[in-house]
Design a protein around this motif. Structure first.
Motif, PDB file in Angstrom:
ATOM      1  N   GLU A  25      11.238  10.516   4.809  1.00 35.17           N
ATOM      2  CA  GLU A  25      10.669  10.092   6.084  1.00 35.17           C
ATOM      3  C   GLU A  25      10.845   8.583   6.250  1.00 35.17           C
ATOM      4  O   GLU A  25      10.674   7.825   5.293  1.00 35.17           O
ATOM      5  N   PHE A  59       4.651   9.524   4.515  1.00 31.78           N
ATOM      6  CA  PHE A  59       4.997   8.112   4.594  1.00 31.78           C
ATOM      7  C   PHE A  59       3.733   7.281   4.506  1.00 31.78           C
ATOM      8  O   PHE A  59       2.625   7.756   4.768  1.00 31.78           O
ATOM      9  N   ASP A  98      -1.148  13.824   9.793  1.00 29.44           N
ATOM     10  CA  ASP A  98      -0.868  12.793  10.807  1.00 29.44           C
ATOM     11  C   ASP A  98      -2.120  12.523  11.639  1.00 29.44           C
ATOM     12  O   ASP A  98      -2.489  11.383  11.902  1.00 29.44           O
TER      13      ASP A  98
ATOM     14  N   PRO B   7      -7.971  -5.229  14.910  1.00 31.98           N
ATOM     15  CA  PRO B   7      -6.590  -4.761  15.108  1.00 31.98           C
ATOM     16  C   PRO B   7      -6.392  -4.207  16.523  1.00 31.98           C
ATOM     17  O   PRO B   7      -7.345  -3.721  17.148  1.00 31.98           O
ATOM     18  N   THR B   8      -5.168  -4.261  16.999  1.00 27.79           N
ATOM     19  CA  THR B   8      -4.850  -3.849  18.373  1.00 27.79           C
ATOM     20  C   THR B   8      -5.479  -2.507  18.782  1.00 27.79           C
ATOM     21  O   THR B   8      -6.095  -2.431  19.844  1.00 27.79           O
ATOM     22  N   PRO B   9      -5.353  -1.430  17.956  1.00 27.65           N
ATOM     23  CA  PRO B   9      -5.833  -0.128  18.456  1.00 27.65           C
ATOM     24  C   PRO B   9      -7.350  -0.045  18.617  1.00 27.65           C
ATOM     25  O   PRO B   9      -7.840   0.885  19.252  1.00 27.65           O
ATOM     26  N   SER B  54     -11.735   5.981   5.043  1.00 25.41           N
ATOM     27  CA  SER B  54     -10.639   5.861   4.077  1.00 25.41           C
ATOM     28  C   SER B  54      -9.405   5.223   4.695  1.00 25.41           C
ATOM     29  O   SER B  54      -8.603   4.601   4.001  1.00 25.41           O
ATOM     30  N   PHE B  55      -9.217   5.376   6.015  1.00 27.68           N
ATOM     31  CA  PHE B  55      -8.004   4.820   6.620  1.00 27.68           C
ATOM     32  C   PHE B  55      -8.227   3.417   7.184  1.00 27.68           C
ATOM     33  O   PHE B  55      -7.401   2.899   7.928  1.00 27.68           O
ATOM     34  N   ARG B  57      -8.816  -0.498   6.033  1.00 30.03           N
ATOM     35  CA  ARG B  57      -8.824  -1.479   4.951  1.00 30.03           C
ATOM     36  C   ARG B  57      -9.398  -2.778   5.504  1.00 30.03           C
ATOM     37  O   ARG B  57      -9.234  -3.094   6.687  1.00 30.03           O
ATOM     38  N   ILE B  84      -7.815  -3.682   8.916  1.00 35.15           N
ATOM     39  CA  ILE B  84      -6.427  -3.223   8.940  1.00 35.15           C
ATOM     40  C   ILE B  84      -6.378  -1.710   8.815  1.00 35.15           C
ATOM     41  O   ILE B  84      -6.883  -1.153   7.834  1.00 35.15           O
ATOM     42  N   PRO B  85      -5.781  -1.037   9.793  1.00 35.68           N
ATOM     43  CA  PRO B  85      -5.626   0.412   9.659  1.00 35.68           C
ATOM     44  C   PRO B  85      -4.669   0.736   8.511  1.00 35.68           C
ATOM     45  O   PRO B  85      -3.613   0.104   8.389  1.00 35.68           O
ATOM     46  N   ILE B  87      -1.943   2.795   7.468  1.00 36.20           N
ATOM     47  CA  ILE B  87      -1.025   3.641   8.227  1.00 36.20           C
ATOM     48  C   ILE B  87      -0.321   4.618   7.288  1.00 36.20           C
ATOM     49  O   ILE B  87       0.362   4.208   6.349  1.00 36.20           O
ATOM     50  N   ALA B  88      -0.503   5.905   7.561  1.00 39.97           N
ATOM     51  CA  ALA B  88       0.123   6.939   6.734  1.00 39.97           C
ATOM     52  C   ALA B  88       0.233   8.216   7.551  1.00 39.97           C
ATOM     53  O   ALA B  88      -0.365   8.344   8.620  1.00 39.97           O
ATOM     54  N   GLY B  89       0.991   9.168   7.024  1.00 37.25           N
ATOM     55  CA  GLY B  89       1.137  10.447   7.700  1.00 37.25           C
ATOM     56  C   GLY B  89       2.289  11.217   7.081  1.00 37.25           C
ATOM     57  O   GLY B  89       2.704  10.922   5.956  1.00 37.25           O
ATOM     58  N   GLY B  90       2.794  12.179   7.843  1.00 35.57           N
ATOM     59  CA  GLY B  90       3.921  12.947   7.344  1.00 35.57           C
ATOM     60  C   GLY B  90       3.763  14.425   7.595  1.00 35.57           C
ATOM     61  O   GLY B  90       2.748  14.886   8.121  1.00 35.57           O
TER      62      GLY B  90
END
Lengths: 140, 92
Positions: A25, A59, A98, B7-9, B54-55, B57, B84-85, B87-90
């Motif tokens: 990814e 990722f 996600d 942060p922006t979001p 958890s997401f 920081r 700070i977010p 950032i992860a996923g998948g």
């Protein structure tokens, strides 16, 4: 429904990143301007996927990369609009992982990729119930 | 007062403010001051027990508070706290 308008050159960078990273990814940030329900994507910043373990399914972006992206947006007078990543050999539909990791407001672009080819491209944004809603994508 | 960088979001929950001046002696107190001022931000930063999600920081200057004293990390008047977010996923 929110709308994402992407410059062709920006899209080309995302697509090439997804193909280069295959079967792993890829991931990165994109920047632009928000006007009402529309977001114009003007710049892209690919970053390293630092997930330890199976990068074909996951990722991760380091906090330092995130801070650089915020600074980049500030210096360019643009908004940090969201994150893109690829789903190798999988549909461009956000997974539960996600969704659980997503931030409000950001647009999340997903590229479905096979070896040497982009199959599909979608974008998503969390609503107030933390569910993803699909955004329309237009190419400039 | 310490300064928290939003942060922006999360700025849609702070009336588009990128910075927040926070009273407090620790990171935890500063975050509490922020979520007290902007109630809608709370669910995105902390869980029902008031622990950071958890997401999310938090950095004090250039250091992750997880390598300091976590939420109990002391802050100074000129401290800069960055949210700070993670950032992860998948696919899975």
């Amino acid at each position: 429904m929110a709308e994402l308008i992407i410059e062709q050159e920006v899209l080309a960078v995302m697509e090439q990143d997804a193909i280069n990273a295959f079967p792993n990814e890829c991931c990165g940030f994109f920047f632009g301007k928000e006007e009402g329900e529309s977001r114009l994507v003007l710049e892209v910043l690919p970053v390293e996927n630092t997930k330890e373990g199976d990068q074909r399914r996951r990722f991760k972006i380091e906090p330092e990369s995130y801070m650089r992206a915020e600074r980049h947006a500030l210096s360019r007078g643009l908004d940090l609009l969201g994150i893109y990543h690829s789903h190798p050999l999988h549909p461009a539909i956000p997974s539960e992982h996600d969704r659980s990791q997503a931030m409000p407001w950001f647009s999340y672009i997903i590229l479905s990729v096979e070896e040497n080819a982009i199959v599909d491209l979608t974008s998503w944004q969390l609503n107030n119930s933390r569910e993803f809603e699909k955004e329309t994508i237009k190419q400039l | 007062m310490a300064r928290i960088i939003i942060p922006t979001p999360l700025r849609k929950f702070t009336s588009n403010q990128a910075n927040f001046e926070a009273e407090g002696k620790t990171v935890s107190e500063a975050i509490l001051a922020l979520t007290t001022s902007y109630g809608n931000l709370k669910q995105h930063l902390v869980d029902d027990e008031g622990k950071l999600r958890s997401f999310v920081r938090v950095y004090l200057g250039d250091e992750d508070i997880n390598v300091l004293q976590k939420e109990a990390t002391p802050i100074e008047k000129d401290s800069i706290i960055s949210i700070i977010p993670a950032i992860a996923g998948g696919i899975a």
